[in-house]
Each structure stands twice: as structure tokens, then as C-alpha cells.
Design a protein around this motif. Structure first.
Motif, short mmCIF file in Angstrom:
data_model
loop_
_atom_site.label_atom_id
_atom_site.label_comp_id
_atom_site.label_asym_id
_atom_site.label_seq_id
_atom_site.Cartn_x
_atom_site.Cartn_y
_atom_site.Cartn_z
N ARG A 1 0.84 -1.19 0.00
CA ARG A 1 0.00 0.00 0.00
C ARG A 1 0.88 1.25 0.00
O ARG A 1 1.93 1.28 0.65
N ASP A 2 0.43 2.26 -0.69
CA ASP A 2 1.16 3.54 -0.72
C ASP A 2 0.81 4.28 0.56
O ASP A 2 -0.02 5.18 0.59
N LEU A 3 1.47 3.90 1.63
CA LEU A 3 1.06 4.30 2.98
C LEU A 3 1.52 5.70 3.35
O LEU A 3 0.74 6.53 3.80
N VAL A 4 2.81 5.94 3.21
CA VAL A 4 3.39 7.21 3.65
C VAL A 4 4.66 7.45 2.85
O VAL A 4 5.34 6.51 2.44
N ARG A 5 4.98 8.72 2.63
CA ARG A 5 6.24 9.11 1.98
C ARG A 5 7.03 9.96 2.97
O ARG A 5 6.53 10.98 3.44
N TYR A 6 8.23 9.51 3.29
CA TYR A 6 9.03 10.24 4.26
C TYR A 6 9.68 11.46 3.61
O TYR A 6 10.39 11.34 2.61
N ALA A 7 9.45 12.62 4.22
CA ALA A 7 10.02 13.86 3.68
C ALA A 7 11.53 13.90 3.85
O ALA A 7 12.23 14.54 3.06
N HIS A 8 12.04 13.23 4.89
CA HIS A 8 13.47 13.30 5.18
C HIS A 8 14.08 11.91 5.31
O HIS A 8 15.16 11.77 5.89
N GLY A 9 13.44 10.91 4.80
CA GLY A 9 13.85 9.53 5.06
C GLY A 9 15.09 9.10 4.33
O GLY A 9 15.63 9.80 3.47
N GLU A 10 15.56 7.89 4.71
CA GLU A 10 16.68 7.23 4.05
C GLU A 10 16.17 5.98 3.36
O GLU A 10 15.21 5.35 3.83
N LYS A 11 16.85 5.58 2.29
CA LYS A 11 16.51 4.34 1.62
C LYS A 11 17.62 3.32 1.86
O LYS A 11 18.81 3.62 1.71
N HIS A 12 17.21 2.12 2.27
CA HIS A 12 18.13 1.01 2.44
C HIS A 12 17.57 -0.17 1.66
O HIS A 12 16.45 -0.63 1.94
N GLY A 13 18.31 -0.65 0.69
CA GLY A 13 17.77 -1.70 -0.15
C GLY A 13 16.55 -1.18 -0.88
O GLY A 13 16.61 -0.16 -1.57
N ASP A 14 15.41 -1.86 -0.69
CA ASP A 14 14.18 -1.40 -1.37
C ASP A 14 13.17 -0.82 -0.40
O ASP A 14 11.99 -0.68 -0.74
N PHE A 15 13.58 -0.47 0.82
CA PHE A 15 12.65 0.14 1.76
C PHE A 15 13.20 1.47 2.29
O PHE A 15 14.38 1.79 2.13
N HIS A 16 12.33 2.22 2.95
CA HIS A 16 12.66 3.55 3.44
C HIS A 16 12.46 3.60 4.94
O HIS A 16 11.59 2.93 5.50
N ILE A 17 13.26 4.44 5.62
CA ILE A 17 13.14 4.59 7.07
C ILE A 17 13.06 6.07 7.44
O ILE A 17 13.57 6.93 6.71
N PRO A 18 12.44 6.40 8.58
CA PRO A 18 12.34 7.79 9.02
C PRO A 18 13.65 8.26 9.66
O PRO A 18 14.40 7.47 10.22
N THR A 19 13.88 9.56 9.59
CA THR A 19 15.09 10.12 10.21
C THR A 19 14.79 11.30 11.12
O THR A 19 15.67 11.74 11.85
N THR A 20 13.57 11.85 11.07
CA THR A 20 13.22 13.02 11.88
C THR A 20 11.91 12.78 12.60
O THR A 20 11.15 11.85 12.27
N VAL A 21 11.59 13.64 13.56
CA VAL A 21 10.33 13.50 14.28
C VAL A 21 9.15 13.66 13.33
O VAL A 21 8.12 12.99 13.48
N ASP A 22 9.26 14.52 12.34
CA ASP A 22 8.16 14.68 11.37
C ASP A 22 7.95 13.40 10.57
O ASP A 22 6.80 13.06 10.24
N ASP A 23 9.03 12.69 10.25
CA ASP A 23 8.88 11.41 9.55
C ASP A 23 8.15 10.40 10.44
O ASP A 23 7.23 9.70 9.98
N TYR A 24 8.56 10.29 11.69
CA TYR A 24 7.90 9.34 12.60
C TYR A 24 6.44 9.73 12.82
O TYR A 24 5.54 8.87 12.86
N ARG A 25 6.16 11.02 12.95
CA ARG A 25 4.77 11.46 13.09
C ARG A 25 3.95 11.06 11.87
O ARG A 25 2.78 10.64 11.99
N ALA A 26 4.55 11.18 10.70
CA ALA A 26 3.81 10.89 9.46
C ALA A 26 3.35 9.44 9.41
O ALA A 26 2.24 9.15 8.94
N VAL A 27 4.18 8.52 9.90
CA VAL A 27 3.77 7.12 9.83
C VAL A 27 2.68 6.81 10.86
O VAL A 27 1.78 6.00 10.60
N TYR A 28 2.70 7.46 12.02
CA TYR A 28 1.59 7.30 12.97
C TYR A 28 0.28 7.80 12.35
O TYR A 28 -0.78 7.15 12.47
#
Length: 688
Positions: free
Chosen positions: A206-233
Motif C-alpha cells: 500500500r502507498d502508505l506514507v512518503r518520508y520527507a526526510h527519510g533514508e533508503k536502504h535496499g528497497d525500503f525507506h526509514i524515518p530520520t526526523t520526528v516529522d517522519d515518525y509522526r507521518a507514519v503514525y
């Protein structure tokens, strides 16, 4: 803990920095011009950590305002708000992502309440329902559900639909009092559909969330800031079933690993084979958790209104104490930014003691790259138990005389932990707190809310028939690697020895994380060592996250000689989960079932020493577990739903796979706990 007077409640609330309100003595009709407008409260409402006279209420306001916004909270004894017992103004602002928490006191024990928030224009949140805990002397049974591991990126949260439906159908005295969420409320790892067009196993992404400041590792993305973590909640709370559950039941929540980082421990993060300091991300993760979960957690800034993030930097952590705690000041500050472990009481029968398995733990010994020497493509997933035990114990192995090498097949592999302390998951301070709480409890049932499992999982490859494959290189049994108290032998033994020496009865563990259902007896060791259970232990299946069975279905080589130990190809639409038989009964049962398909013949070949602690295991189960704790017994009911690849909009969430009940009569000091099993619905044949 006695109910607080109004004066003491307001004084304690002020010390917490809480927006607080004391209920009225006389209820009155609502005077608020409320009209439901969910667009102004897109993430819904929630309540958390109820006591016998108070509860925390939560919402998030949807706005583009530049300045703080005032909201009105109402709490009522009825859903029509004709009997309002509390009214309070609160403020939401950008620095808390427009979330708020209000502590409501002076409530009646074991009572149902309704609540709602309204803005200055009359736009109202949905109506929430909550319940207070029973009074401390209340002898009625306590019922609650425990859940974990919801992955909205890869699945549907339909289990909550079933939970709400069943609760609505239950008799009043058999309804749930709360939901215990044991972590992985979010998955910070996010796949974007275009990065994995083939999907994930049989699941669409599912196209769940797009991290504004995230990092990509392999084929997935991770959050790096509080705004990124808030976005996934926010993305997770858009799920209607999850939002309905939070509006229906009070939640008691604790984080696991994915609220911060998949392979994270303390404030360290591991990706691409490298472990790096990530103190800033740990603080960001804790801030987002605090903002989105109503909970009685503690932090240096005593405020329920604002997090108050400490200033930290990502500094190398090079010095660890004798409990594996990194002594770098930014690491310590990041971990102290939010303390989640706590205890809550429900009536006469339940003390719920919740611990944090990620923030204070030392490194997982089998997570070290050097542990790869104990793995083999000839024996996938299997790790020699004797190596697990030696690595876990570190310098305490062999009564303080750890071996320099560990034999594996024809090789002597360096014991890279011989000079290091034994593994800890709880850390010294939390472990002392936990044991003190256990000893002091006078509740019938002392329930350990542990986000990760405690039951051993192992197999007996030493019993494989000759000629099937190469000889097993281990000395005996095989484990499945580390990560939880199932292989933290030293610390688990310390806890269980304490339970035994203090004569503690009614000791029960409820856990998540493993994406599977487990029921068993809590013991520090299995045969050939002495098997002495001191309690009972359960693990609940995931709400929606994929588990080991799906991985085996898609990844285990079809031509591997040990395939029958993990998946049974019996001609159905999908292979069957033989791994359940492997963990419960051993290799001979798996091989027989693969050959004949006769489950009775397979069970007749069970190795009684492989898993005398287990009564049930389903490595592919999804759903939740219901607990009923009474004066004379502790009961659990596993409610297993169909694999939640897509949402089921039926009122009951769709057909079930099974319901299985386990019952442990309360045992006396000196007695061993017993566990009875009853199949209520369905046929979990490879799980028992």
C-alpha cells in the motif's frame, strides 16, 4: 494504590504538567454545540492507562493554523451526553503535532464513559468510549485482549473488527476491560509500491506514507526526523479498524523495536551490516510515540502536554558498562527521554507489570556478524543451542571459565564473547524494578507484559535419519537464533529463580513480536537439563505483519532435503506449516507427516524432550488473544483470523481459522503450574 482525593489528584496532575479535570458530583446535560466532523479529527480519539478513578484521553486536531487552537473536552456517563460529568478546555499546537492528552480524575471504578472533543466552531471528533479499572478490592474476573505487530503497509487490521464484534456480542460481565498493545504499533520500515512492484510475498504494497526526510536502504525507506515518525503514525491511524478499536477500548501500550528501528537497540541502529549511533532518531521516535499514545509514561520534563525533547547529537558509543549499557552521554540522554516501563492494577486479581525490551538491552550475541560461523545452508534457520548458551553467558559461561573456542562440526570457532558480560535485555535498573514489583505484588496474577517472547524455540536435528542430509554439526539441539528471552538464558534464569525462591505464584507472561501464537510453561531450562516450570507464558499472533510461515512458503528451496521440516507439500493450494510440528514435536514427526499426511502417526513419533514446555504453536497465525484472570484460573483464548492480506468489511471481520483456549488453575507455592487446552472452533492440527 488508593483512589486519590480531588486535592491530591490536582496536585499530582500539576506535578505531571498535565491538563487535568476532576469529574462533577452531579452530572448535567451537555451545553456544547457539537456536530461530528471527522475531517477535523482525522486520527480519531483514544484513551489509555485507566486506573480505578482516572484515565488519559487523547485526540489530534487537523488544521493549518499558525497559532495554538482551543478544544473543549466532554466526558459523560452516556453516549448521548445527557449526563456529562467533566468538561475541560485544552489547547493543541504545532510543537506536539496538534495532539493533546487530558487526564480525567474522580471517575467511578469499573465504569463505562463516553468522551468527545469540539473546536470553537462546533466541529466535533467522533465519540469515544472508555472504561475505568475496577476498585482494588473488586474480586470479579478481569478480561483484556493483548495484541502486537500491525503492519498497515502490507496488510489489513481486520483483527480489530473481529475483536469489536465479539465484544459487542458478549455478556456485560464478559466484555473486555482494555487492550494491551505489546509493540510494533507502527513499522518504521516502509516500502513504496514502485520500489517493489512484485509485492511482498502474496501481499500488495500500500502507498502508505512518503518520508520527507527519510533514508533508503535496499528497497525500503526509514524515518530520520520526528516529522517522519509522526507521518507514519498518522498514516496508521487512517485505518478504520484500528481507529475504531482505539475509540472503543482503553489501550495500554508499550513500544517494541519498530517504533524506533528494526534492528535497533539502545540508541544504535543497524543497517547494511553497520551499527551506527542514532541518538537523534531515538529521541524523535520517542517523541512521536509520546504524542500519539495516551500513556502514564515518565520523562525528565514532567509534562503530559509537551514532550520536551532533550538536545542530543549522534556521537559514537564506544564504552559499555558491565551490563552492556553504552555510557556515551547522548545515548543515556536519549534513553532517558522517555521511560515506558510501568505497572498498573485491575482489581484484586491483576497486576500488569510492563517492561521495555529494547532501550536498555545489550547487543544480541547472535546479531554479531561473527555468529554467521554457526549457520549453514545445509541446516537453514538452525543455530546450535550450545553456542547460543555460551555466547549468551559471555564471561560467566562455565562458572566463569568461558571456553576460548566453540566446537561446530569439525571447526573450533573463536568465542568472541568470552570477555564480555552476560546478555541483558532488561538492563540492571529496569530488572531490579521488575523483580521488586513482582515480589511486592499481592494480586492473584502477576502478569509480565513483555513485548518479546520468553518461551524457547528449538528443534532436534541430532535425530535426523542418516543419509537424509549431512550430519548435524551441533552437539545436540538447535535454536533459532537470539533476540528475546527465549535465548537470553542467564537473565531469564535470574528472573525465574527469583520467582521460585520468593515463592511467587500466579506468574504469567503475555508477549508479542514473534508473529505467531504460543502457549506454554515458563521454565529456565529444557531437557537434558532439569525442567522446572515456575509460571505460564503466551505469545499472540500478529495483527497483520507477515510471519515465518509466509517466508518459508516463498523462500525455502523446493529441492532442499530438509524442506519437510519446515513446509509440508501435501497438494493443497499452499504448503502446510510443518515448522509448527518441528518446534512442538521434532524432526521425526515432520518427516512422517510429509510422507503420510497422518497427523496421529506424526504425533506418535514426537520427541518428548524437544518441547515439554509447549502446548501450542502456530508460526503463521494472525489475530489476538483474550485473557480472563479470576480468583482460581488464568485463561487465554487465541482468536486466529484468516491471513489479513486485504481488509474484510463483514461486520465480524470474516471467518475464523480457529479459537483455542488454554486454562491454568492457580497453583500453590511449591506446586508446578499446569496448562489445559480446549479447541473451541476450527482445527489447528499442526499446532498441538
Amino acid at each position: 494504590m488508593t483512589p486519590l482525593s480531588r486535592r491530591r489528584f490536582l496536585a499530582s496532575a500539576a506535578a505531571l504538567g498535565a491538563v487535568a479535570v476532576w469529574s462533577r458530583t452531579i452530572a448535567a446535560p451537555s451545553r456544547t454545540q457539537w456536530r461530528e466532523h471527522r475531517g477535523s479529527f482525522r486520527e480519531g480519539v483514544a484513551s489509555g492507562d485507566p486506573t480505578c478513578d482516572s484515565v488519559i484521553l487523547w485526540t489530534r486536531y487537523t488544521t493549518n493554523a499558525a497559532q495554538p487552537v482551543s478544544l473543549d473536552l466532554e466526558v459523560a456517563e452516556d453516549a448521548d451526553f445527557n449526563h456529562v460529568v467533566a468538561v475541560k478546555k485544552t489547547t493543541v499546537a504545532a510543537d506536539a503535532d496538534w495532539t493533546c492528552r487530558v487526564l480525567v480524575g474522580g471517575l467511578q471504578p469499573a465504569r463505562e464513559y463516553w468522551y468527545r472533543f469540539t473546536d470553537a466552531h462546533g466541529n466535533g471528533s467522533r465519540i469515544g468510549r472508555t472504561l475505568t479499572a475496577p476498585a482494588l478490592d473488586d474480586a470479579r474476573p478481569v478480561r483484556f485482549a493483548f495484541v502486537s505487530c500491525q503492519n498497515a503497509n502490507l496488510g489489513a487490521q481486520t483483527a480489530y473488527r473481529r475483536m469489536i464484534h465479539d465484544d459487542n456480542q458478549a455478556a456485560r460481565d464478559e466484555r473486555l476491560g482494555f487492550v494491551l498493545h505489546l509493540g510494533d504499533f507502527i513499522y518504521e520500515l516502509v516500502w513504496y509500491p514502485e520500489d517493489r512492484p512484485q509485492g511482498y510475498y502474496d501481499r500488495r504494497i500500500r502507498d502508505l506514507v512518503r518520508y520527507a526526510h527519510g533514508e533508503k536502504h535496499g528497497d525500503f525507506h526509514i524515518p530520520t526526523t520526528v516529522d517522519d515518525y509522526r507521518a507514519v503514525y498518522r498514516a496508521y491511524l487512517a485505518d478504520p479498524d484500528l481507529q475504531d478499536a482505539r475509540a472503543t477500548f482503553p489501550f495500554v501500550s508499550i513500544w517494541d523495536n519498530h517504533e524506533f528501528s528494526w534492528l535497533g537497540w539502545q540508541s544504535l541502529q543497524t543497517f547494511d551490516g553497520k551499527t551506527l549511533p542514532r541518538q537523534t532518531r531515538k529521541v524523535a521516535a520517542m517523541q512521536a510515540w509520546f504524542e500519539y499514545q495516551p500513556a502514564r509514561v515518565t520523562k525528565p520534563n514532567p509534562s503530559l502536554a509537551r514532550f520536551g525533547a532533550p538536545h542530543v547529537v549522534d556521537a559514537s558509543i564506544t564504552r559499555f558498562d558491565d551490563n552492556g549499557m553504552g555510557q556515551e552521554p547522548n545515548n543515556l540522554a536519549a534513553l532517558a527521554s522517555l521511560t515506558g516501563y510501568r505497572a498498573l492494577r485491575w482489581g484484586r486479581h491483576v497486576d500488569l507489570i510492563i517492561t521495555d525490551q529494547r532501550s536498555y538491552r545489550s547487543q544480541d550475541p547472535t546479531g554479531d556478524n561473527r555468529a554467521d560461523a554457526f549457520t549453514s545452508k545445509d541446516f537453514p534457520n538452525l543455530f546450535p543451542q550450545e553456542a547460543q548458551e555460551i555466547l549468551d553467558a559471555g564471561r560467566t559461561a562455565n562458572h566463569g571459565r568461558p571456553p576460548a573456542t566453540i566446537r561446530y562440526g569439525d571447526k573450533d570457532i573463536a568465542n568472541y564473547r568470552k570477555d564480555q558480560p552476560a546478555q541483558t535485555i532488561l538492563g540492571a535498573t529496569q530488572k531490579k524494578w521488575f523483580l521488586d514489583k513482582l515480589k511486592a505484588s499481592n494480586a492473584t496474577w502477576k502478569i509480565w507484559g513483555n513485548t518479546t517472547g520468553t518461551l524457547d524455540w528449538r528443534a532436534d536435528p541430532q535425530n535426523l535419519p542418516a543419509g537424509l542430509t549431512k550430519p548435524w554439526p551441533g552437539a545436540g539441539y538447535a535454536g533459532f537464533g537470539g533476540g528475546d528471552h527465549g535465548s537470553a538464558y542467564v537473565e531469564r534464569a535470574q528472573i525465574y529463580d527469583f520467582v521460585a525462591s520468593e515463592g511467587i505464584t500466579g506468574f504469567a507472561t503475555v508477549a508479542g513480536d514473534r508473529h505467531s501464537f504460543w502457549a506454554g510453561l515458563a521454565a529456565k531450562a529444557l531437557p537434558p537439563q532439569k525442567f522446572e516450570p515456575v509460571g505460564i507464558a503466551f505469545v499472540t499472533g500478529s495483527i497483520s505483519a507477515p510471519g515465518l510461515v509466509e517466508s518459508l512458503e516463498h523462500k525455502f528451496p523446493k529441492d532442499h532435503p530438509l524442506r519437510p521440516l519446515f513446509v509440508a507439500d501435501r497438494g493443497g493450494p499452499k504448503p502446510e506449516p510443518a515448522v509448527n510440528l518441528l518446534l512442538r514435536h521434532g524432526v521425526r514427526s515432520c518427516l512422517e507427516y510429509s510422507k503420510s499426511g497422518d497427523i496421529d502417526k506424526a504425533r506418535a513419533l514426537s520427541n518428548p524432550d524437544n518441547a515439554p514446555h509447549l502446548r501450542f504453536i502456530d508460526m503463521g497465525g494472525h489475530g489476538y488473544t483474550v485473557v480472563r484472570a479470576s480468583a482460581d484460573a488464568f485463561e487465554t483464548e487465541f482468536v486466529c483470523i484468516q491471513r489479513p492480506v486485504e481488509s474484510n468489511t463483514a461486520a465480524d471481520g470474516g471467518a475464523l481459522v480457529y479459537r483455542v483456549k488454554h486454562r491454568a488453575p492457580l497453583w500453590k507455592k511449591g506446586e508446578a503450574p499446569q496448562l489445559e487446552q480446549h479447541i473451541i472452533e476450527g482445527d489447528p492440527k499442526l499446532s498441538i
